[in-house]
Design an enzyme around this catalytic site. Structure first.
Site, PDB file in Angstrom:
ATOM      1  CB  CYS A 131     -12.805  -6.748 -13.336  1.00 37.93           C
ATOM      2  SG  CYS A 131     -13.499  -5.586 -14.535  1.00 37.93           S
ATOM      3  CD  GLN A 132     -16.073  -2.648 -10.961  1.00 32.77           C
ATOM      4  OE1 GLN A 132     -16.146  -3.743 -10.407  1.00 32.77           O
ATOM      5  NE2 GLN A 132     -16.810  -2.328 -11.997  1.00 32.77           N
TER       6      GLN A 132
END
Length: 355
Positions: free
Chosen positions: A87-88
């Site tokens: 999910c960066q």
């Protein structure tokens, strides 16, 4: 859909992007048979297999063949595909390079959707950062769930029994019914830092517990030792004398980071655990009353891993950066339990057990 003689249909699951097994462990504790976890990071293998009755498969999920997933789910009464794609791009704690990375990282969310279409599991769950809901890939993911009843919402972890103010997007889907599994979870009270970690032995900065190598705290420089001694639980660096403040704090821009170099509060949930949660200067990760940052074990327990969850083989050195990354990136175990509870209830509603 399944024979009448199954009193409680077995839910067999695979966990994509499984990491060290937070979601797998929670699903298993909630009554789901997780048979395999897939992840590209070989560093996750020991913890995943040591603490879970599931096989760790080292692979790039972006290149995963649906045939392998179908084979591992074969023979089940009910099948579940679970996952938390990296999910960066929209993480609050990973703003640098977001625009450049977003296109490639969100491809894994799309890949998850493609695998669902090919495997057609009975149940699907996805956990991710809240900002995913604003991205077109999320709309495409939901569109890929044709034939499924879908529910999703932003979950505040502190409100469902996790001692942490973490917000996550949780999606549940089912093709067993026209009604999606419920995400209306509640808890009687918020679990606090005190309830979670106060029983652990005291540590000094740089010290390691003799009974648990993961209960180890980073060293502090002389300056940071003075700073933590001047810090109040729930306070900010503004509580410090002027001479202890960093240059960035003296600038107007420093006002946007009030929680760095902060102490947790005993009787409140912890802040969101990040990959840098072992560092005093990386957020409100100071221990409530000991002059140090929280230990790796404390971080894992605030992620609701059991106190005996093993992360490294006996005798192997404990490295803060690698273990902080694995712990901070994990799905809280209790969130997995809540997801499992919803699915088990949903399946039982479709096949009531006769008296």
């Amino acid at each position: 859909m399944w024979p009448e003689y199954f009193a409680t249909p077995t839910i067999k699951a695979v966990d994509l992007f499984c990491g060290v097994g937070g979601l797998t462990h929670g699903l298993s504790r909630g009554g789901i048979d997780v048979v395999a976890g897939y992840d590209i990071d070989a560093a996750c293998r020991f913890a995943y297999e040591r603490n879970n009755e599931a096989k760790f498969i080292e692979c790039d999920v972006g290149e995963l063949d649906a045939v392998d997933v179908r084979e591992r789910l074969s023979g089940a009464n009910v099948t579940l595909m679970a996952g938390c794609a990296p999910c960066q791009p929209f993480s609050t704690y990973s703003r640098t390079g977001r625009a450049e990375k977003a296109g490639t990282d969100w491809n894994l969310v799309a890949k998850f959707g493609e695998l669902v279409q090919k495997v057609q599991p009975d149940l699907v769950t996805m956990e991710n950062v809240p900002a995913l809901k604003e991205h077109s890939v999320f709309k495409r993911f939901i569109a890929s769930l044709e034939g499924y009843a879908v529910s999703w919402r932003i979950v505040q972890c502190a409100e469902i029994g996790i001692p942490q103010t973490r917000k996550r997007l949780v999606l549940l889907a089912s093709r067993l019914s026209d009604v999606a599994p419920s995400i209306s979870w509640t808890t009687r009270h918020k679990i606090t830092v005190r309830e979670t970690i106060s029983s652990l032995p005291r540590l000094a900065a740089g010290e390691e517990s003799l009974s648990d190598p993961l209960h180890v705290a980073c060293t502090l420089s002389d300056l940071n030792m003075q700073r933590i001694k001047a810090s109040k639980p729930g306070g900010t660096w503004r509580d410090w004398p002027e001479e202890l403040r960093a240059t960035c704090h003296r600038r107007s821009s420093g006002g946007t980071f009030p929680s760095v170099y902060g102490r947790m509060e005993w009787d409140q949930p912890a802040p969101t655990m990040t990959t840098q949660c072992f560092g005093y200067g990386n957020g409100r990760f100071g221990h409530p009353d000991q002059d140090r940052a929280i230990s790796l074990r404390e971080a894992a327990m605030l992620q609701t891993f059991p106190a005996n969850y093993e992360f490294v083989p006996p005798g192997q050195p404990v490295r803060f950066s690698s273990l902080g990354r694995l712990i901070g990136n994990a799905v809280p175990v209790r969130l997995g339990e809540r997801i499992a509870e919803s699915f088990v209830t949903h399946v039982q509603e479709q096949h009531p057990v006769s008296g």
